[in-house]
Write a protein that holds these residues in place. Structure first.
Motif, mmCIF file in Angstrom:
data_model
loop_
_atom_site.group_PDB
_atom_site.id
_atom_site.type_symbol
_atom_site.label_atom_id
_atom_site.label_comp_id
_atom_site.label_asym_id
_atom_site.label_seq_id
_atom_site.Cartn_x
_atom_site.Cartn_y
_atom_site.Cartn_z
ATOM 1 N N UNK A 18 0.833 -1.212 0.000
ATOM 2 C CA UNK A 18 0.000 0.000 0.000
ATOM 3 C C UNK A 18 0.865 1.259 0.000
ATOM 4 N N UNK A 21 2.328 1.689 -3.417
ATOM 5 C CA UNK A 21 1.337 2.253 -4.364
ATOM 6 C C UNK A 21 1.156 3.748 -4.107
ATOM 7 N N UNK A 25 1.856 6.715 -6.729
ATOM 8 C CA UNK A 25 0.820 7.710 -7.079
ATOM 9 C C UNK A 25 1.331 9.127 -6.842
ATOM 10 N N UNK A 36 1.535 19.147 -16.693
ATOM 11 C CA UNK A 36 0.297 19.926 -16.838
ATOM 12 C C UNK A 36 0.590 21.433 -16.903
ATOM 13 N N UNK A 39 2.147 22.467 -20.100
ATOM 14 C CA UNK A 39 1.219 22.448 -21.247
ATOM 15 C C UNK A 39 0.223 23.608 -21.147
ATOM 16 N N UNK A 40 -0.257 23.848 -19.944
ATOM 17 C CA UNK A 40 -1.327 24.842 -19.778
ATOM 18 C C UNK A 40 -0.817 26.288 -19.923
ATOM 19 N N UNK A 43 -1.020 27.829 -23.307
ATOM 20 C CA UNK A 43 -2.422 27.938 -23.731
ATOM 21 C C UNK A 43 -3.080 29.132 -23.023
ATOM 22 N N UNK B 6 -8.346 -0.785 -0.354
ATOM 23 C CA UNK B 6 -7.357 -0.043 -1.160
ATOM 24 C C UNK B 6 -7.800 0.063 -2.625
ATOM 25 N N UNK B 32 -11.760 29.492 -23.849
ATOM 26 C CA UNK B 32 -11.081 30.170 -24.971
ATOM 27 C C UNK B 32 -12.067 30.373 -26.126
ATOM 28 N N UNK B 104 -7.954 16.305 -21.549
ATOM 29 C CA UNK B 104 -7.286 17.576 -21.227
ATOM 30 C C UNK B 104 -6.660 18.191 -22.480
ATOM 31 N N UNK B 108 -8.277 21.420 -24.713
ATOM 32 C CA UNK B 108 -7.548 22.685 -24.907
ATOM 33 C C UNK B 108 -7.321 22.945 -26.392
ATOM 34 N N UNK B 112 -8.767 26.115 -28.750
ATOM 35 C CA UNK B 112 -7.957 27.040 -29.554
ATOM 36 C C UNK B 112 -8.452 27.039 -31.001
#
Lengths: 385, 161
Positions: A18, A21, A25, A36, A39-40, A43, B6, B32, B104, B108, B112
């Protein structure tokens, strides 16, 4: 397989599957977050431009087409030109309110005003500053009108109701002398400029020093407000404004050299810095012997190949018109290139403003050609830019 | 305190990733597109309907993510007394990540393209059909993500298992 994984987990010092894991994560979440954000970010940088660009592109779609130019060129009189423009919503509201040329200028000023209002924050300052163009134009028109002894109504027909001084326009137009205009401008950026230029005007009797110092103030400060590129958009704006400044300087120097003027005659009218032509280079150019010297001195800049092509024409005609045309084309090309390369940023705004300026210039050529010389459509077509 | 297995907890993370990231992409894309459409409508009122169409297109990614999240919840978390193994929980995260990240990027990108198409249509109304085609293209990535998420759930034993 399961035993292998258990061995790895134990060797990492983790108490259970556990925990392993959970660790996987967390690691994946961190990697995901970094990916993220990277990439964002680009934009999101487009985000503030989507609204103004849509508005600008809508207006770009309403710019004169070749067909419309042909139709307006075929007009038989100024009244027909007016009627044609009445059919276009952007011009219609001003056509009946003002004389034709003032209506065209007002429409252009309204366009600048709109761009300044909708421009995203990081490019707002240069566009706000650009509105001073209309203040300067109005001050110049009022001073010229006073010198020429024009009536109140005639003077009012020359000023455009836009810019920071739009509330003061009536007071300025009412002024009886240049000194009174200066008094009314007290507290604005223009007062010290005029105070410096007026003594030269009184000595020589020509208005050029006043006009040149106002133009110099506009371009010098415009370049300064756009001089700290923070991203692609501000860098493109700096390039465009820088090109305008360089080209203004080159035109002044070429005109002066064609008239045989020396360094000290040109220096007061030159904008002290530029984009590709910096201060030291400007001094070299001003010290050139003649027009050929100026063109050779520009070697290494984007302007050299354009001007070299026009040099033969200058030697044949003695006119710098072909230089000016080549430089104007260069500004248009720069605006088009920026417009294509930076479609999700400042590009459409620069491209549109440039095209709108061109449209108003062409409409004024048509109006003047029809009114003053009754030129034919084919002759006028040749004159369009 | 309620004990959660779990695997079930991992499936919950999978559902969160599915709708969370797909919704993020869809939201940014739609924002956008909407900003561009508002600009177009400000200049030309007739653009309202076409602006709505372009603005609605990046909504689909959120719908895909929402569907996968619902499926994950229905077949795992919301089944009374079902304790999911950790392995199945990881499959659920895989399914959620497939649609989440695909949605995602797709959302986006579509936003655009939609904003640019709105600009083109307001400049030249004949561009509408071509604008729709170009705007629809980034949808494919979301569809890939959606398909893979479904396949993972079916063959990973989450659906119908």
């Amino acid at each position: 397989m399961v035993e292998d994984i258990s061995t790895i987990i134990t060797s990492l010092g983790l108490p259970s599957t556990e925990a392993f894991i959970a660790l996987v994560i967390v690691v994946l979440a961190i990697i995901g977050l970094i990916a993220l954000i990277s990439v964002i970010r680009p934009v999101l940088s487009m985000y503030p431009y989507t609204y103004p660009n849509a508005r600008v592109r809508a207006r770009k779609g309403r710019l004169f087409t070749d067909k419309q130019y042909t139709e307006i060129l075929e007009s038989q009189s100024i009244e027909e030109v007016k009627n044609y423009l009445r059919g276009l919503p952007e011009y219609a509201k001003y056509i009946d309110e003002y004389p034709l040329e003032k209506a065209l200028d007002t429409q252009l000023a309204e366009t600048y005003d709109l761009i300044a209002r909708i421009a995203p924050d990081n490019i707002k300052d240069p566009f706000d500053f650009l509105l001073k163009k209309w203040d300067i134009r109005n001050i110049k028109s009022i001073i010229i009108a006073k010198e020429a002894g024009l009536s109140l109504e005639e003077t009012l027909n020359l000023v455009v109701p836009f810019g920071e001084l739009s509330d003061k326009l009536n007071t300025l137009v009412d002024a009886d002398s240049i000194d009174e205009i200066l008094n009314n401008l007290e507290g604005t950026d223009y007062a010290p400029i005029l105070e410096d230029a007026i003594p030269t005007y009184r000595e020589t009797g020509i208005l050029l020093p006043i006009e040149a110092s106002l133009d110099k103030y506009l371009l010098e400060n415009l370049l300064r407000t756009a001089a700290t590129p923070e991203d692609d958009n501000t860098a493109y704006l700096h390039e465009y404004v820088g090109n305008l400044v360089d080209i203004t300087n080159i035109k002044i120097i070429l005109r002066a050299k064609a008239d045989g003027l020396k360094f000290e005659d040109i220096e007061p009218y030159i904008i002290s810095d530029g984009y590709q032509i910096r201060e030291w280079k400007l001094k070299d150019l001003m010290e050139s012997e003649d027009v050929s010297g100026v063109v050779n001195g520009l070697e290494g800049t984007d302007y050299a190949p354009l001007l070299s092509e026009s040099l033969t024409d200058y030697h044949q005609t003695g006119s710098i018109a072909s230089f000016e045309k080549a430089l104007d084309y260069h500004v248009n090309d720069t605006a088009n290139r920026i417009s294509m390369k930076n479609q999700f940023g400042i590009g459409p705004m620069i491209g549109y403003l440039n095209k709108k300026e061109k449209e108003i210039k062409n409409l004024k050529i048509i109006v003047r050609g029809k009114r003053e010389k009754d030129l034919s459509a084919s002759v006028l077509k040749e004159m369009l830019v | 305190m309620v004990e959660v297995a779990l695997g079930t907890a991992l499936a919950a993370i999978g559902a969160g990733i599915a709708i969370g990231f797909a919704g993020l992409g869809s939201g940014i894309g739609q924002g956008i597109a909407a900003a561009g459409s508002v600009g177009a409508v400000a200049e030309d009122e007739d653009m309202f309907a076409r602006g709505i169409i372009f603005t609605a297109l990046p909504e689909t990614q959120a719908i895909y993510g929402f569907l996968i999240a619902i499926l994950l919840m229905v077949f795992t978390i919301m089944v009374p007394g079902k304790e999911l193994s950790a392995t199945l929980g990881l499959v659920a995260i895989g399914a959620g990540a497939a649609i989440g990240f695909a949605g995602l990027g797709s959302g986006m990108g579509q936003g655009i393209a939609a904003s640019s198409s709105v600009g083109s249509v307001v400049e030249d109304p004949d561009m509408f059909a071509r604008g729709i085609i170009f705007t629809a293209l980034p949808e494919t990535q979301a569809i890939y993500g959606f398909l893979i998420a479904i396949l993972l759930m079916v063959f990973g034993g989450l659906l119908g298992g």
